[in-house]
Design a protein around this motif. Structure first.
Motif: not given
Lengths: 514, 641
Positions: B65-66, B182-184, B134, B192, B137, A476-477, B186-187, B69-70, A331, B179, A410, A407
């Motif tokens: 978007f990919a 969300m990150f937490l 997301v 999500l 959001f 965006p993909n 995902f982690l 692993n997101l 990411q 935000l 993070f 992300l």
């Protein structure tokens, strides 16, 4: 292990050489043209041909493999083992296209703005284009360095000859700053060359194993060259001056492409060549990135000059890019890459818009504006769209990049992402405040009463950028797909090759997790 | 799926038409806009019926978007909660669009207004329909954008564009929390999507904890609190409420739709949507309840003394949002959403009715310059009264049912809950008082209207009064769908409908006897508030001034809104941003960094006077030397090899 896939496997003609040759040829033809109007047309025609060549480039590009594509390799200077070797992968191919697009746009916006030495201006722009595109395609360090330096000169001239009143100071500052960086990089290149037993070949050098101490030193020498270009804090002070004095076209190219060279250098050389040093340096770079994000935003608040404000916002935005890249996970790196494109699109458009209004009013002072939304609704609308893209509103390109970067950061180390995310608040603050001071309120400056809205040429110039704002923002993909294989390969390569500091590497791969 | 996708897309089409062709359509742009939301309303009703019939939709339209692993999809989910929100949003939006046709008549930004309003509706629908964080959001920030654009709609007014920026930036402070939350997520869970995250909550990942400033905090608490920061921004809770009163700079329909009925409730919706997460963290739940309870009373106290008719209602909105959070925080998720629903109708009504008053008075918003309007604008007076009774929580108006359900749940939620119940009842007293202070100052007593304005006082046109009457109808009846068991057993349609969405938190058993007594008590309290307002503003009109003089300190503190704006301005805007920015720029950038650069350059110049001839200043020569150096180095290598 990256391979060079010969162009013959993908297309019938040496596309990459053609991409370098077309602008050079255009510049050569311009030498024989005396008429300014004709010079403009010829330059535009060549830039359009170049842009058209990007279509087969993107269409025949195979995004499923990380290898260098459309490859060409010829021996050039045999004695020193120098090759003319070109290729593009998922990291570089988009920048080739972006360079071509922004050059065309730059020529369009200079149509009326440049009246003095038009021919020379266009020659400089086309040379610059060839240099930029060469930088992104070169797979031989020597060739890379030549393009890298060759790019410097037309840019210097654009600022020094067609710039504002304080152009010489700015041009020299730009030149010296980047020259110091370049010289250090040259030393680094030579060090690598000798260390690896006399080869400039990027793909070979990527797989060569360097001692840890060597890595640390040479990484540092490359780092300075790239950090100045990005620019990272505290090497950024050349940027506001250069932007303020540069003509619109110069600012667009500078912000859109030249600033990307630094981050590209990290991705192409620093990380794959020196993975251990990269990892060792990572905390420092992350801290500098976070400082750049916050500090650049703060600087933007203090500005009274339209262009300077955007220049400082670039420092902040590029801080996000380096933050993502050095997070060294999917990411982060992909986000950093797409944010480089985004920044080129949005900041390019912002400088274009400043140029549009400057041509009418001849002032860059924010205080000289105010209330123009009522007079120039089209301009105000486009400026709003680009402002929103710059502050990363979801639905625009800026969001996708910032989200992925934050992300990634993070995942790597939470504290950096937390601080960097504060930059998102500040960004909204200074950009909306800028917009308010320019477009909202009542007209206070009588010169603005008769302001004319954007004409068709100007709208045509900015429209592709507006389209990209939404295209990357909403879908965006395809863009991510192009870069994906190369990004994953780069990350795997760095982690696989990093050995000397296993503890750190271990920590990172844990942080990267799945 | 197309049908559901059209729910947000129809308003978006309306936005495009009004936005792109507004210049040519002029006031006809409103037709496209009204058609867009009305179509969306019809489809929402249909979707609601589908959900009633047991169809729950959760489908992805496309992969947004990919990376690694997101994976983030654009996908919609329509469950009971979303179905309720769809009806609330599209009903209010349609009525307010129609009202605006009359209200905005003659404004030079007419088409632009409708374009923004449509765009808002689009984003709001995306927000409530999203099937992942997301995309939610996206709607979240999108409605924030429209709020910014509409607050600053009359952009020539500096106060309006200032208020717009304030709203956006304060919301961004909240978004910062969203935000990170969300990150937490995902982690922790690696996804999500709502469904996947909620499904993973029972797994081991949810049991992790972090050390933060020496304290061990469970990951669910951390996630909940971060998300709640987002909710505090969007739903104007302490300490991030400051943007909402200023948002009244926008046209009144905007205040009704965005800053009362829909957008500001997004935080409540978000917490309700994440109920499975929040309910795992007692700490977070208590925090939500306390922040809500405090905000409810805090904002109500400010509302007591404000003179701008819209500001009173704005503070009332903040206060009512506090009640909603209080409900969520004590685990009464359905009650929170129920109050959201009733509030949307009666508060939307109050704002539109105040718009009608302002319309009648040629733009006057100061209640001290109103009075005696009862006979002159009868319809407006009637609906205003209905709205105020609903807000005050008088049986059988809508607010009564939802507010009482929240108070009852609070009362059952342990000791903290009991304290919050008391706060809530006190707030109810304040609410009744300020609502009727508004009614009495505006419609009763002697006219204090300026003479010039007085001649033009007129009732609003039908296109405005009909939506008012429809809303008034709902402000009376909508509460009946959530009939408490203490009045009619097993008739809480609303609660039953939403039951599948929310986790059940045990809070004692039903005690209809006590519940009935508490209901009577809270209505008595509200009536006392009304009675007090009556004696101060109708009977004994000199009393308020005397009170203000005797309690000057308190009065001024309230009138000046506790000076929170001033403090924030001093610390954040002036101090932390502008002063620090200028300081850093002048010192770090100009003096230190550039000083060093120029200093080194100067030093070199001074020490190299002798070798000056080399420095010709021509870049071509530098470049030549550079190239030459390169060649020499290469040559050296070649020779030495």
């Amino acid at each position: 292990m990256l391979e060079l896939i010969p162009y013959t496997e993908q297309i019938d003609y040496p596309l990459l050489t053609l991409l370098i040759a077309v602008p050079v040829l255009g510049a050569a033809i311009l030498l024989f043209i005396r008429n300014a109007a004709l010079a403009r047309t010829v330059a535009l025609a060549f830039s359009l041909v170049e842009l058209a060549l990007c279509a087969p480039l993107l269409m025949h590009f195979n995004p499923s493999i990380p290898h260098m594509q459309f490859g060409e390799s010829y021996e050039w200077i045999k004695a020193w083992n120098i090759h003319y070797k070109l290729g593009v992968d998922g990291i570089s191919v988009l920048f080739v296209a972006l360079s071509a697009l922004l050059t065309t746009i730059s020529i369009m916006v200079s149509w009326k703005a440049i009246t003095d030495r038009v021919r020379e201006f266009m020659i400089a722009l086309l040379f610059l284009e060839a240099g930029m595109i060469g930088v992104f395609m070169a797979l031989d360090m020597f060739l890379f360095y030549i393009f890298w330096e060759a790019m410097l000169i037309p840019m210097y001239l654009l600022i020094g000859v067609w710039g504002g009143p304080n152009r010489l100071y700015a041009a020299v500052k730009f030149f010296l700053y980047t020259l110091v960086g370049s010289v250090l990089m040259l030393i680094g290149i030579l060090a690598v060359y000798f260390y690896a037993g006399g080869t400039f070949d990027v793909l070979t050098l990527m797989n060569f194993k360097y001692s840890y101490t060597f890595q640390l030193w040479v990484f540092a020498s490359f780092f300075l060259a790239f950090a100045v270009k990005v620019p990272m804090f505290p090497f950024h002070t050349w940027l506001p001056d250069a932007h303020v004095e540069a003509p619109t076209a110069g600012s667009i190219i500078l912000a859109g492409i030249l600033l990307k060279m630094g981050a590209y250098g990290f991705l192409r050389f620093s990380l794959p060549f020196f993975p251990d040093a990269s990892i060792a340096w990572t905390p420092a770079i992350m801290i500098l990135s976070v400082i750049a994000i916050i500090y650049g935003a703060y600087m933007a608040f203090a500005q009274t000059d339209f262009k300077k404000l955007i220049a400082y916002s670039s420092v902040s935005h590029m801080g996000f890019v380096t933050l993502g890249i050095f997070a060294l996970n999917s990411q982060g790196v992909a986000g950093g890459l797409i944010q480089m494109i985004n920044h080129g699109v949005s900041t390019g458009a912002l400088f274009l818009l400043v140029g549009v209004i400057y041509e009418r009013t001849h002032t860059r002072m924010i205080a000289d504006y105010g209330g123009i939304a009522a007079k120039v609704p089209v301009y105000a609308t486009i400026l709003m769209i680009i402002t929103l893209s710059s502050i990363g509103l979801p639905g625009t390109n800026g969001f996708v990049g910032e989200f992925a970067i934050l992300l990634g950061a993070f995942k790597f180390q939470k504290v950096y992402a937390v601080i960097a995310a504060l930059g998102v608040i500040l960004g909204a603050g200074y950009m909306l405040w800028l917009y308010q001071r320019v477009a909202f309120g009542k007209i206070t400056n009588p010169h603005n009463e008769a302001l004319k809205d954007m004409n068709y040429r100007e709208i045509a110039a900015v429209l592709p950028l507006v389209a990209l704002v939404f295209y990357i923002g909403l879908y965006p993909n395809p863009t991510f797909t192009i870069m994906n294989a190369s990004v994953e390969n780069l990350i795997a390569h760095v982690h696989a090759k990093a050995q000397v500091v296993p503890a750190v590497a271990q920590a990172i791969s844990t942080a990267v997790g799945n | 799926m197309l049908k559901y996708a059209l729910i947000p897309l129809l308003p978006f089409a309306g936005f495009l038409i009004a936005g792109l062709f507004g210049k040519y359509l002029k006031e006809r742009a409103a037709y496209a806009a009204v058609a867009g939301v009305a179509g969306s309303f019809i489809l929402s009703v249909s979707a609601f019926i589908d959900v009633l019939g047991g169809t729950i939709i959760d489908e992805n339209l496309y992969s947004w978007f990919a990376i690694g692993n997101l994976t983030v999809n654009v996908g919609f989910q329509i469950d009971q909660l979303t179905a309720v929100m769809l009806l609330v949003v599209t009903t209010l939006s349609t009525l307010i669009h129609i009202y605006s046709v009359g209200y905005m008549h003659g404004d030079k930004g007419y088409a632009r207004f409708f374009a923004y309003l449509e765009l808002f509706t689009f984003f709001m629908l995306v927000l409530v329909m999203a099937n992942n964080f997301v995309l939610m959001f996206v709607g979240w920030e999108g409605v924030g954008l429209c709020s910014y654009l509409l607050i600053g709609f009359w952009y020539e007014k500096k106060s309006a564009s200032d208020a717009g920026i304030k709203a956006f930036v304060v919301n961004r402070v909240g978004d910062f929390g969203f935000l990170l939350g969300m990150f937490l997520i995902f982690l922790t869970f690696g996804t999500l999507d709502f469904t996947d995250v909620f499904a993973a909550l029972s797994g081991p990942a949810a049991a992790q904890s972090y050390m933060l400033l020496g304290a061990e905090i469970g990951v669910m608490t951390l996630i909940s609190l971060l998300l709640f920061v987002g909710a505090m921004g969007k739903s104007a809770q302490l300490p991030l409420y400051v943007w909402l009163p200023d948002a009244m700079e926008g046209p009144t329909p905007v205040s009704a739709l965005i800053h009362a009925a829909t957008m500001v409730t997004a935080g409540v919706f978000m917490v309700a949507r994440c109920a499975p997460i929040f309910s795992l963290s007692p700490t977070a739940m208590t925090t939500v309840a306390i922040v809500g309870g405090l905000t409810a009373v805090f904002a109500a106290t400010i509302g007591l003394v404000q003179n701008d008719i819209k500001r009173v209602i704005a503070y009332s909105t903040i206060s009512q949002l506090g009640y909603m959070f209080l409900g969520l925080g004590v685990g009464a998720f359905a009650a929170g959403i129920f109050h959201l629903t009733t509030h949307a109708f009666f508060k939307g009504l109050l704002f539109l009715a105040s718009g009608s008053v302002i319309h009648a008075l040629s733009g006057e918003q100061d209640m001290q310059k109103m009075g005696g309007l009862k006979r002159k604008i009868k319809v407006t007076h009637g609906v205003f009264l209905v709205g105020s009774l609903a807000l005050a929580g008088i049986f059988p108006f809508a607010g009564f049912f939802s507010k009482d359900e929240i108070l009852w749940s609070a009362h059952n939620a342990g000791e903290v809950g009991r304290v919050l119940w008391m706060l809530g009842v006190f707030g109810a007293f304040l609410t009744a008082f300020y609502s009727f202070r508004l009614i009495y100052l505006t419609f009763y007593g002697k006219s204090r209207i300026d003479h010039e304005v007085e001649h033009h006082v007129h009732e609003s046109p039908k296109v405005m009064t009909i939506p008012l009457v429809i809303l008034a109808f709902f402000a009376i009846t909508i509460g009946w769908i959530g009939m408490p068991g203490a009045i009619i057993p097993h008739a809480n349609l609303f609660g039953d409908f939403l039951a599948p969405v929310f986790p059940v938190l045990e809070h004692g058993v039903a005690n209809h006897g006590l519940e009935r007594w508490l209901m009577v008590f809270s209505v008595m309290v509200a009536l006392a508030g009304i009675r007090l307002a009556y004696s101060l503003y109708v009977k004994n009109t000199s009393m308020p001034d005397r009170l203000a003089r005797s309690f000057k300190g308190t009065y001024n503190l309230l009138l000046n809104k506790y000076k929170v704006d001033e403090v924030y301005n001093f610390i954040f805007v002036d101090g932390l941003v502008h002063r620090l920015a200028r300081f850093l720029y002048n010192i770090t950038d100009v003096k230190i960094i550039d000083g060093a650069v120029n200093g080194i350059a100067g030093m070199i110049r001074r020490t190299s006077e002798g070798s000056r001839k080399v420095q010709t200043g021509f870049v071509q020569e530098y470049a030549f030397v550079m190239g030459l150096g390169l060649v020499v180095l290469m040559g050296l290598y070649y020779v030495l090899k």
